[in-house]
Design a protein around this motif. Structure first.
Motif, PDB file in Angstrom:
ATOM      1  N   PRO A   1      37.874  43.408  65.767  1.00  0.00           N
ATOM      2  CA  PRO A   1      38.053  42.116  66.439  1.00  0.00           C
ATOM      3  C   PRO A   1      37.601  40.922  65.607  1.00  0.00           C
ATOM      4  O   PRO A   1      38.213  39.850  65.679  1.00  0.00           O
ATOM      5  CB  PRO A   1      37.229  42.255  67.722  1.00  0.00           C
ATOM      6  CG  PRO A   1      36.331  43.424  67.508  1.00  0.00           C
ATOM      7  CD  PRO A   1      37.052  44.325  66.558  1.00  0.00           C
ATOM      8  N   LEU A   2      36.548  41.090  64.804  1.00  0.00           N
ATOM      9  CA  LEU A   2      36.133  39.989  63.941  1.00  0.00           C
ATOM     10  C   LEU A   2      37.189  39.726  62.881  1.00  0.00           C
ATOM     11  O   LEU A   2      37.547  38.569  62.598  1.00  0.00           O
ATOM     12  CB  LEU A   2      34.778  40.293  63.291  1.00  0.00           C
ATOM     13  CG  LEU A   2      34.244  39.232  62.324  1.00  0.00           C
ATOM     14  CD1 LEU A   2      34.223  37.851  62.958  1.00  0.00           C
ATOM     15  CD2 LEU A   2      32.849  39.613  61.822  1.00  0.00           C
ATOM     16  N   ARG A   3      37.749  40.780  62.312  1.00  0.00           N
ATOM     17  CA  ARG A   3      38.816  40.594  61.325  1.00  0.00           C
ATOM     18  C   ARG A   3      40.021  39.902  61.952  1.00  0.00           C
ATOM     19  O   ARG A   3      40.609  38.992  61.362  1.00  0.00           O
ATOM     20  CB  ARG A   3      39.230  41.947  60.737  1.00  0.00           C
ATOM     21  CG  ARG A   3      38.195  42.544  59.793  1.00  0.00           C
ATOM     22  CD  ARG A   3      38.730  43.757  59.073  1.00  0.00           C
ATOM     23  NE  ARG A   3      37.783  44.249  58.064  1.00  0.00           N
ATOM     24  CZ  ARG A   3      38.118  44.987  57.020  1.00  0.00           C
ATOM     25  NH1 ARG A   3      39.379  45.340  56.840  1.00  0.00           N
ATOM     26  NH2 ARG A   3      37.198  45.382  56.154  1.00  0.00           N
ATOM     27  N   GLY A   4      40.401  40.348  63.152  1.00  0.00           N
ATOM     28  CA  GLY A   4      41.547  39.723  63.802  1.00  0.00           C
ATOM     29  C   GLY A   4      41.330  38.244  64.048  1.00  0.00           C
ATOM     30  O   GLY A   4      42.232  37.419  63.834  1.00  0.00           O
ATOM     31  N   ALA A   5      40.122  37.873  64.508  1.00  0.00           N
ATOM     32  CA  ALA A   5      39.823  36.471  64.762  1.00  0.00           C
ATOM     33  C   ALA A   5      39.826  35.655  63.475  1.00  0.00           C
ATOM     34  O   ALA A   5      40.304  34.514  63.443  1.00  0.00           O
ATOM     35  CB  ALA A   5      38.482  36.342  65.473  1.00  0.00           C
TER      36      ALA A   5
ATOM     37  N   SER B   1      34.503  31.301  52.916  1.00  0.00           N
ATOM     38  CA  SER B   1      33.107  31.690  53.111  1.00  0.00           C
ATOM     39  C   SER B   1      32.854  32.032  54.571  1.00  0.00           C
ATOM     40  O   SER B   1      33.459  31.453  55.486  1.00  0.00           O
ATOM     41  CB  SER B   1      32.165  30.578  52.660  1.00  0.00           C
ATOM     42  OG  SER B   1      32.265  29.460  53.533  1.00  0.00           O
ATOM     43  N   LEU B   2      31.943  32.970  54.794  1.00  0.00           N
ATOM     44  CA  LEU B   2      31.564  33.386  56.144  1.00  0.00           C
ATOM     45  C   LEU B   2      30.074  33.149  56.343  1.00  0.00           C
ATOM     46  O   LEU B   2      29.266  33.437  55.450  1.00  0.00           O
ATOM     47  CB  LEU B   2      31.859  34.881  56.354  1.00  0.00           C
ATOM     48  CG  LEU B   2      33.302  35.346  56.227  1.00  0.00           C
ATOM     49  CD1 LEU B   2      33.383  36.845  56.465  1.00  0.00           C
ATOM     50  CD2 LEU B   2      34.192  34.604  57.207  1.00  0.00           C
ATOM     51  N   GLY B   3      29.716  32.655  57.523  1.00  0.00           N
ATOM     52  CA  GLY B   3      28.302  32.453  57.846  1.00  0.00           C
ATOM     53  C   GLY B   3      28.084  32.555  59.335  1.00  0.00           C
ATOM     54  O   GLY B   3      28.989  32.282  60.125  1.00  0.00           O
ATOM     55  N   PRO B   4      26.894  32.957  59.761  1.00  0.00           N
ATOM     56  CA  PRO B   4      26.609  33.059  61.199  1.00  0.00           C
ATOM     57  C   PRO B   4      26.598  31.701  61.885  1.00  0.00           C
ATOM     58  O   PRO B   4      26.114  30.706  61.337  1.00  0.00           O
ATOM     59  CB  PRO B   4      25.212  33.692  61.237  1.00  0.00           C
ATOM     60  CG  PRO B   4      25.037  34.347  59.900  1.00  0.00           C
ATOM     61  CD  PRO B   4      25.776  33.461  58.940  1.00  0.00           C
ATOM     62  N   CYS B   5      27.118  31.665  63.099  1.00  0.00           N
ATOM     63  CA  CYS B   5      27.035  30.447  63.906  1.00  0.00           C
ATOM     64  C   CYS B   5      25.587  29.990  64.047  1.00  0.00           C
ATOM     65  O   CYS B   5      25.291  28.784  63.972  1.00  0.00           O
ATOM     66  CB  CYS B   5      27.626  30.702  65.292  1.00  0.00           C
ATOM     67  SG  CYS B   5      29.411  30.952  65.343  1.00  0.00           S
TER      68      CYS B   5
ATOM     69  N   ASP C   1      29.847  40.608  55.776  1.00  0.00           N
ATOM     70  CA  ASP C   1      30.965  40.272  54.893  1.00  0.00           C
ATOM     71  C   ASP C   1      32.233  40.953  55.402  1.00  0.00           C
ATOM     72  O   ASP C   1      32.215  41.749  56.344  1.00  0.00           O
ATOM     73  CB  ASP C   1      30.665  40.660  53.442  1.00  0.00           C
ATOM     74  CG  ASP C   1      30.332  42.142  53.277  1.00  0.00           C
ATOM     75  OD1 ASP C   1      30.797  42.961  54.095  1.00  0.00           O
ATOM     76  OD2 ASP C   1      29.601  42.480  52.328  1.00  0.00           O
ATOM     77  N   TRP C   2      33.352  40.628  54.765  1.00  0.00           N
ATOM     78  CA  TRP C   2      34.647  41.138  55.210  1.00  0.00           C
ATOM     79  C   TRP C   2      34.690  42.659  55.194  1.00  0.00           C
ATOM     80  O   TRP C   2      35.262  43.286  56.089  1.00  0.00           O
ATOM     81  CB  TRP C   2      35.756  40.562  54.345  1.00  0.00           C
ATOM     82  CG  TRP C   2      37.106  41.123  54.660  1.00  0.00           C
ATOM     83  CD1 TRP C   2      37.767  42.109  53.987  1.00  0.00           C
ATOM     84  CD2 TRP C   2      37.962  40.742  55.744  1.00  0.00           C
ATOM     85  NE1 TRP C   2      38.979  42.363  54.586  1.00  0.00           N
ATOM     86  CE2 TRP C   2      39.120  41.534  55.661  1.00  0.00           C
ATOM     87  CE3 TRP C   2      37.849  39.803  56.775  1.00  0.00           C
ATOM     88  CZ2 TRP C   2      40.174  41.416  56.570  1.00  0.00           C
ATOM     89  CZ3 TRP C   2      38.899  39.682  57.681  1.00  0.00           C
ATOM     90  CH2 TRP C   2      40.034  40.485  57.579  1.00  0.00           C
TER      91      TRP C   2
ATOM     92  N   ALA D   1      43.190  39.114  52.090  1.00  0.00           N
ATOM     93  CA  ALA D   1      42.922  38.905  50.660  1.00  0.00           C
ATOM     94  C   ALA D   1      42.010  37.712  50.433  1.00  0.00           C
ATOM     95  O   ALA D   1      41.161  37.722  49.522  1.00  0.00           O
ATOM     96  CB  ALA D   1      44.245  38.723  49.909  1.00  0.00           C
ATOM     97  N   LEU D   2      42.149  36.660  51.258  1.00  0.00           N
ATOM     98  CA  LEU D   2      41.298  35.483  51.110  1.00  0.00           C
ATOM     99  C   LEU D   2      39.837  35.818  51.384  1.00  0.00           C
ATOM    100  O   LEU D   2      38.933  35.354  50.685  1.00  0.00           O
ATOM    101  CB  LEU D   2      41.748  34.382  52.080  1.00  0.00           C
ATOM    102  CG  LEU D   2      43.120  33.755  51.878  1.00  0.00           C
ATOM    103  CD1 LEU D   2      43.368  32.726  52.978  1.00  0.00           C
ATOM    104  CD2 LEU D   2      43.208  33.088  50.505  1.00  0.00           C
TER     105      LEU D   2
END
Length: 465
Positions: free
Chosen positions: A101-105, A132-136, A94-95, A124-125
């Motif tokens: 680097p993941l946050r920047g991307a 939503s975030l999920g693994p490739c 999660d965030w 904030a989003l």
């Protein structure tokens, strides 16, 4: 007197100095992990009557896949990603736990999708769950480094023609300050928009024309050739990129406006890593064929999100076994040093999982100039990886090792028994969002994830009669 020694070399060195014939045995204790009994788990899994046949079927399934390039399209079309759905590399995260680097991307991706105008408004989003975030890996895809995929990004589509199974990967941006390394400045976004407006559509037209007129490009076959030409298909893809450009160029030149075609040819020809994003889904397509084989101890995925390193095993379904990602040991760009590097990140270790990349460093001795080490180190690495794998891949051979097949099928039990960890060569992203690439090097998984997978395999083994 003839002496056999194990463990450290101190005794063997002293004996040889006194002209005593000594045979050194490369042995080390099994990998240990808190709260697990590796010896008992090894015994339980070794006695699983399904294991030998399951591993043979897993290896045969992997080696039986041929990946073909059948299409190119936006993720909204080929993966069904909807507005506000983002994918990332590695196991779920999660965030709050996301690396720099993941946050920047992700921040750059939010701007690309029009969710915010300023990247600084994006956190904030993600923090409140609006995106939503999920693994490739959970959507039949892989992503290098941060691995962020948004609905508008264009993706390669690879297919095993015999089964119809497909895998996907984004188009490669190049090196340096790029989104996958966590950079999100105006130049990064301008490039991504050009890739969506020009590069993607022209590649789709070319790929479809080649597919319809001559049959789809055999990506597995390109991998076979490039390993003979000095590539290892993770951090060195020069031959693979040029062969792909050769095969697509005739169709490209009639696919659009001359100025756009020239820009595409210039971009691909100047990006030696372009083929990486074809090698990765080709490897995933092969390894996915072994998923769900009960009793198999073969690793089918190694992936990192910049915080966690995770593996999946053929005999344990979609379960992830995770530990802390490690910082690579290697060479740095400019004035950057170890303190600037983020822990390992990306789905690109799928190449090593399939037996190339760091496992095939002997095919590409020049890679040591990028990731560090020496040519003898590269040769020794490939030889050592055979000790923890189930088979050799006859398609992918190593000329300097008398055309021996690359070590294929990482075996959890062999890793735990020998203490040898898979070798990965990798790029290094800056720890701070927005920095981009800071170097490249060598890294291994955290040792504890393999005993964790072994313990789960032991739980799933049938009871002894």
């Amino acid at each position: 007197m003839r002496v056999v020694t194990t463990g450290t070399d101190l005794l063997a060195d002293a004996l040889e100095a006194q002209a005593v014939t000594t045979e050194r045995v490369d042995w080390r204790p099994p990998v240990a992990a808190p709260g697990s009994d590796v010896t008992a788990d090894l015994a339980r899994v070794a006695l699983d009557p399904r294991r030998t046949d399951a591993n043979a079927r897993a290896v045969a399934a992997v080696l039986g896949v041929t990946a073909h390039l059948v299409d190119v399209g936006p993720a909204s079309e080929v993966l069904g990603l909807e507005r506000g759905e983002f994918l990332h590399a590695g196991p779920p995260i999660d965030w709050e736990r996301a690396s720099g680097p993941l946050r920047g991307a992700l921040m750059g991706g939010a701007v690309l999708e029009g969710l915010v105008d300023d990247p600084e408004d994006a956190p904030a989003l993600f923090a409140d769950g609006s995106v939503s975030l999920g693994p490739c890996h959970h959507r039949g895809a892989v992503g290098p480094m941060a691995g962020v995929v948004t609905p508008s990004m264009w993706m390669w589509v690879l297919e095993d023609l015999e089964t119809g199974r497909r895998t996907h990967c984004t188009l490669n941006e190049g090196l340096g300050k790029v989104l996958r390394y966590g950079a999100y400045g105006p130049d990064v976004l301008t490039r991504l928009r050009w890739m969506g407006d020009v590069l993607g559509p022209l590649l789709r037209a070319a790929v479809r024309r080649v597919r319809d007129e001559a049959g789809p490009l055999d990506v597995t076959g390109v991998l076979t050739q490039m390993l003979q030409m000095g590539d290892e298909a993770h951090n060195r893809n020069r031959a693979g990129t040029l062969m792909t450009l050769r095969d697509l160029a005739p169709a490209l030149v009639t696919a659009g406006e001359p100025a756009d075609v020239a820009d595409v040819l210039r971009f691909v020809g100047g990006n030696d890593h372009f083929f990486l994003n074809l090698a990765m889904p080709a490897c995933k397509l092969a390894l996915d064929a072994a998923r769900g084989i009960d009793g198999s101890t073969m690793v089918v995925a190694m992936a990192r999100n910049g915080t966690d390193f995770g593996i999946q095993v053929a005999g344990t379904g979609d379960e992830w076994f995770t530990g802390p990602a490690q910082v690579a040991d290697g060479l740095f760009l400019g004035d950057y040093g170890p303190a600037d590097a983020n822990p390992d990140i990306g789905d690109s270790a799928i190449t090593e999982t399939a037996g190339i990349g760091g496992f095939a460093m002997a095919t590409a001795p020049a890679i040591v100039r990028l990731v560090g080490g020496t040519v003898p180190d590269a040769l020794a690495t490939t030889r050592r990886m055979h000790e923890i794998t189930l088979a050799e891949n006859p398609r992918w051979s190593v000329p300097v090792l008398d055309f021996q097949g690359t070590p294929t099928g990482i075996d959890v039990t062999r890793v735990c028994r020998t203490g040898i960890l898979p070798q990965i060569n990798t790029g290094m992203a800056g720890a701070v969002a927005g920095v981009g690439q800071v170097g490249a090097g060598l890294v291994t998984p955290p040792a504890g994830i393999f005993p964790a997978a072994l313990a789960r395999l032991a739980e799933l083994a049938p009871p002894r009669p």
